[in-house]
Design an enzyme around this catalytic site. Structure first.
Site, PDB file in Angstrom:
ATOM      1  N   CYS A 113      -1.907  17.080  -6.353  1.00 52.03           N
ATOM      2  CA  CYS A 113      -1.873  17.293  -7.797  1.00 52.03           C
ATOM      3  C   CYS A 113      -2.943  16.494  -8.519  1.00 52.03           C
ATOM      4  O   CYS A 113      -3.242  16.755  -9.671  1.00 52.03           O
ATOM      5  CB  CYS A 113      -0.499  16.904  -8.351  1.00 52.03           C
ATOM      6  SG  CYS A 113       0.848  17.844  -7.618  1.00 52.03           S
ATOM      7  N   HIS A 129       8.233  25.174  -0.692  1.00 49.33           N
ATOM      8  CA  HIS A 129       6.897  25.351  -0.113  1.00 49.33           C
ATOM      9  C   HIS A 129       6.398  24.130   0.648  1.00 49.33           C
ATOM     10  O   HIS A 129       5.360  24.189   1.299  1.00 49.33           O
ATOM     11  CB  HIS A 129       5.896  25.758  -1.197  1.00 49.33           C
ATOM     12  CG  HIS A 129       5.450  24.653  -2.100  1.00 49.33           C
ATOM     13  ND1 HIS A 129       4.253  24.005  -1.932  1.00 49.33           N
ATOM     14  CD2 HIS A 129       6.033  24.111  -3.195  1.00 49.33           C
ATOM     15  CE1 HIS A 129       4.114  23.098  -2.893  1.00 49.33           C
ATOM     16  NE2 HIS A 129       5.181  23.146  -3.661  1.00 49.33           N
ATOM     17  N   SER A 166      11.972  21.335  -2.809  1.00 47.33           N
ATOM     18  CA  SER A 166      10.967  22.381  -3.018  1.00 47.33           C
ATOM     19  C   SER A 166      10.737  23.115  -1.710  1.00 47.33           C
ATOM     20  O   SER A 166      10.496  22.495  -0.672  1.00 47.33           O
ATOM     21  CB  SER A 166       9.655  21.765  -3.513  1.00 47.33           C
ATOM     22  OG  SER A 166       8.716  22.767  -3.820  1.00 47.33           O
TER      23      SER A 166
END
Length: 697
Positions: free
Chosen positions: A338, A213, A211
């Site tokens: 998350c 980011h 990923s």
């Protein structure tokens, strides 16, 4: 405005300035579709090809596939789908294939949820099997060896997002090779990019999602590695982009930015090396030890990424730590970003077997390899500020004198309420309806304030009070008590006459008295100012009762008496006194949120100019107020009235001439509760700053 210190790098990172420039260039100058064959399209394709070639070299992709996608979640979905489709095809051919979908107990939730999702949709009926980890967060390789032969797919991660613990990928691969399992192997490499050396083609890894980011590229762009020869099923079909592996016009701005980050990694001239990052973490750890006595680190530093700290502090919840750090403009998280909004223990730390208080109270502090000595030094100074604020609020032990607390304090656990009636002048307090979960907190608070506890009483008979009495030790001075904990003898207890002529036993708290009143099989308590042995209804400021609207209180309390309940499931904090008329003594109606209760930060200056007598009130807790590193909204001085002390101050506001009260907090949630409370009690000029400090910044 004080600059924030961002220490939540495992959640996301700022975008590298050069990457921002590349994204802007891709949107403004090289805006072509890389599938087009004209010159503008070819320019975009050159950017795409350069980024991919860099990724191939940097990660040792060899003959494997490296495709761009939207990020790790898509990569995980694609990997799981590809593996399970291959498993179903092998089953259809009658080949022997394992029945287990094995995943590490500390995997990101995207992994087991993807496994369950595709297992169900594909009708495979395989069994999800959680692979345990040891106390350091390392996979149990002995148990992996036992189940590897029955596995269809094995999912592990390169480094954990909550603890930074680095997996023994060599050990896992050795087990896979030694057991001869035909299982596919996916490794979540999200936290590994730029922090661990990877040579993917030299391993047995079949799938590796990345990923952007997490390492200074924008959100919405990532990569997926697929080993040469590993089965592959596209998740998205359509235009045939990415050589048919992932359809959809490429996110060229994101890919261009990610390509710049990958190139910087390959050059080795932009990011800090491991040794320097290790020193940064050591400085942060030393600051935490000095500022937060008893801090425990939940991740073994010698087995974790040098950019990650995970810690807990005895007696402090993760919410309290998050709040004080955020007030000081230090951005951290409670476990995974998350799940940090959920009030639940960390499943990662639970899997490692740490005690519940550490799992439920854990904080993750993480930084990226762009961190420098100046950032770390500033962070250490802010950490000390947070520690000082917590010491002043008696939330952690201190050798220095704490700020003296006075008045009414409300503490709660899951809707149940405990009240502390404090008088700083006399150094005395009374505890009403203590909660077992708060025994240690209350005892530490009393010791910190050096209060004499005149009584620990309940609105109902409850033997659980004894645990607090024992914890208080010499600070408890009540002596002999009845079944409610009320002192039985003089000179501590004496008689007062109530408004209805009845006599009640009372305790003196400075200039006020706390009187005990029979309420059926329960007790209620009145707090007010006595006059010549009488406690007039008009002088009763508070009534504490298990039945918040106990009829007996209407005869001994006044219209300005506030009811303080033993349960507050609706976050009302306190309520108005019931009417003396039985016909109207119904439950107080809930007050819904109206637009006139909220002030937009853009209109705050105009409102304050139009109402020069308005008062700005910070309803965050005292330790947040003390740690605050920015001025109040509109640059105005604010008063601190935490929600835990709202009832006490509400009584003052309601007894004086009303003027506008503008409540604020971090997000606007707590300030709206305060506003609703004051409006419900009859204060018509209470307002909440919409969006709080987060949007006013």
């Amino acid at each position: 405005m004080t600059t924030e210190i961002y220490l939540d790098g495992n959640a996301t990172t700022a975008v590298l300035p050069a990457a921002i420039g590349a994204a802007i260039d891709a949107m403004g100058q090289r805006f072509g579709n890389p599938s087009s064959t004209h010159a503008t399209g070819l320019q975009a394709k050159a950017v795409l090809d350069q980024a991919r070639a860099c990724a191939v070299r940097l990660l040792g992709v060899g003959d494997g596939r490296m495709m761009f996608n939207s990020g790790a979640t898509e990569g995980i979905q694609t990997s799981v789908l590809s593996a399970l489709v291959a498993v179903r095809e092998r089953q259809a051919r009658g080949e022997a294939i394992g029945s287990l979908l094995v995943y590490g107990a500390t995997e990101h939730k995207a992994v087991p949820e993807s496994l369950a999702h595709w297992n169900r949709l594909l009708g495979l009926n395989l069994t999800l099997h959680k692979l345990p980890v040891d106390a350091d967060g390392a996979h149990d390789l002995a148990l992996l060896r036992q189940v590897a032969g029955s596995a269809a797919l094995i999912c592990t991660m390169a480094a954990n997002n909550e603890t930074g613990v680095v997996s023994d990928l060599d050990g896992i691969e050795a087990v896979i090779r030694e057991t001869g399992t035909a299982a596919y192997w996916m490794v979540d490499c999200v936290q590994a990019l730029g922090k661990l050396a990877l040579d993917l083609a030299a391993t047995r890894i079949d799938y590796a999602p990345f990923s952007g980011h997490k390492l200074y590229a924008p959100k919405g762009v990532g990569m997926l590695y697929v080993r040469a020869g590993a089965p592959f099923t596209p998740l998205i079909m359509g235009g045939g982009q990415e050589s048919g592996q992932r359809s959809g016009t490429e996110n060229m701005a994101g890919i261009a930015a990610l390509g710049v980050v990958l190139a910087a990694l390959e050059r080795g001239d932009t990011f800090r090396g491991h040794d320097e990052l290790w020193r940064f973490r050591a400085r942060l750890a030393d600051s935490l030890r000095a500022a937060l006595p008893g801090v425990v680190f939940n991740n073994p530093f010698d087995k974790a990424l040098p950019t990650t700290l995970n810690f807990s502090v005895p007696g402090l919840s993760s919410r309290e730590l998050m709040d004080v750090f955020d007030a000081a403009q230090v951005r951290v998280s409670a476990g995974s970003a998350c799940s940090s909004a959920k009030a639940a223990p960390s499943y990662v730390l639970d899997a490692m077997g740490v005690p519940l208080w550490r799992s439920a109270g854990a904080i993750r502090m993480s930084f990226g390899p762009l961190a420098d000595a100046e950032l770390i030094a500033a962070a250490c100074a802010r950490i000390e500020r947070c520690g000082a604020a917590l010491r002043a609020s008696c939330l952690i032990a201190s050798d220095s004198a704490a700020v003296a607390h006075d008045g009414l304090l409300q503490l709660g656990v899951e809707g149940a309420c405990c009240w502390l009636v404090q008088d700083a002048a006399s150094g005395a307090c009374v505890v009403i309806d203590p909660l077992p979960e708060l025994t240690s907190r209350i005892a530490s608070y009393v010791r910190c304030q050096d209060y004499r506890v005149l009584a620990v009483v309940g609105t109902l008979p409850d033997a659980a009070r004894q645990s607090l009495v024992e914890a208080l030790g010499a600070h408890y001075v009540a002596g002999c008590v009845d079944e409610f904990g009320w002192p039985a003898a003089a000179p501590l207890a004496f008689d007062v006459a109530l408004e209805n002529g009845a006599a009640a036993r009372a305790i003196g708290l400075g200039a006020q008295v706390l009187a005990s009143v029979a309420a059926g099989a329960a007790r209620a308590y009145l707090l007010g100012t006595a006059d010549g042995g009488r406690l007039p209804a008009a002088s009763v400021r508070f009534a504490f009762s298990a039945g918040a609207r106990e009829p007996v209180l209407a005869a001994v309390g006044g219209p300005r008496t506030l009811l303080c309940p033993t349960r507050d499931d609706q976050n009302q904090f306190c309520a108005s006194m019931p009417s003396h008329s039985p016909a109207t003594s119904t439950a107080e109606p809930q007050l819904t949120m109206h637009s006139d209760m909220q002030l937009d930060s853009a209109d705050l200056d105009a409102f304050l100019s139009a109402h020069p007598d308005a008062v700005l009130i910070d309803v965050r807790e005292a330790y947040e107020f003390a740690a605050t590193a920015v001025p109040g909204p509109a640059g105005r001085v604010a008063h601190s009235v935490p929600l835990s002390r709202l009832a006490g101050q509400a009584s003052v506001w309601l007894r004086e001439q009303q003027r506008p009260l503008v409540f604020f907090c971090r997000s606007g949630n707590r300030s709206m509760k305060a506003t609703q409370c004051l409006r419900r009690l009859g204060h018509k000029q209470a307002y909440s700053l919409s969006g709080g400090l987060a949007l006013a910044a």
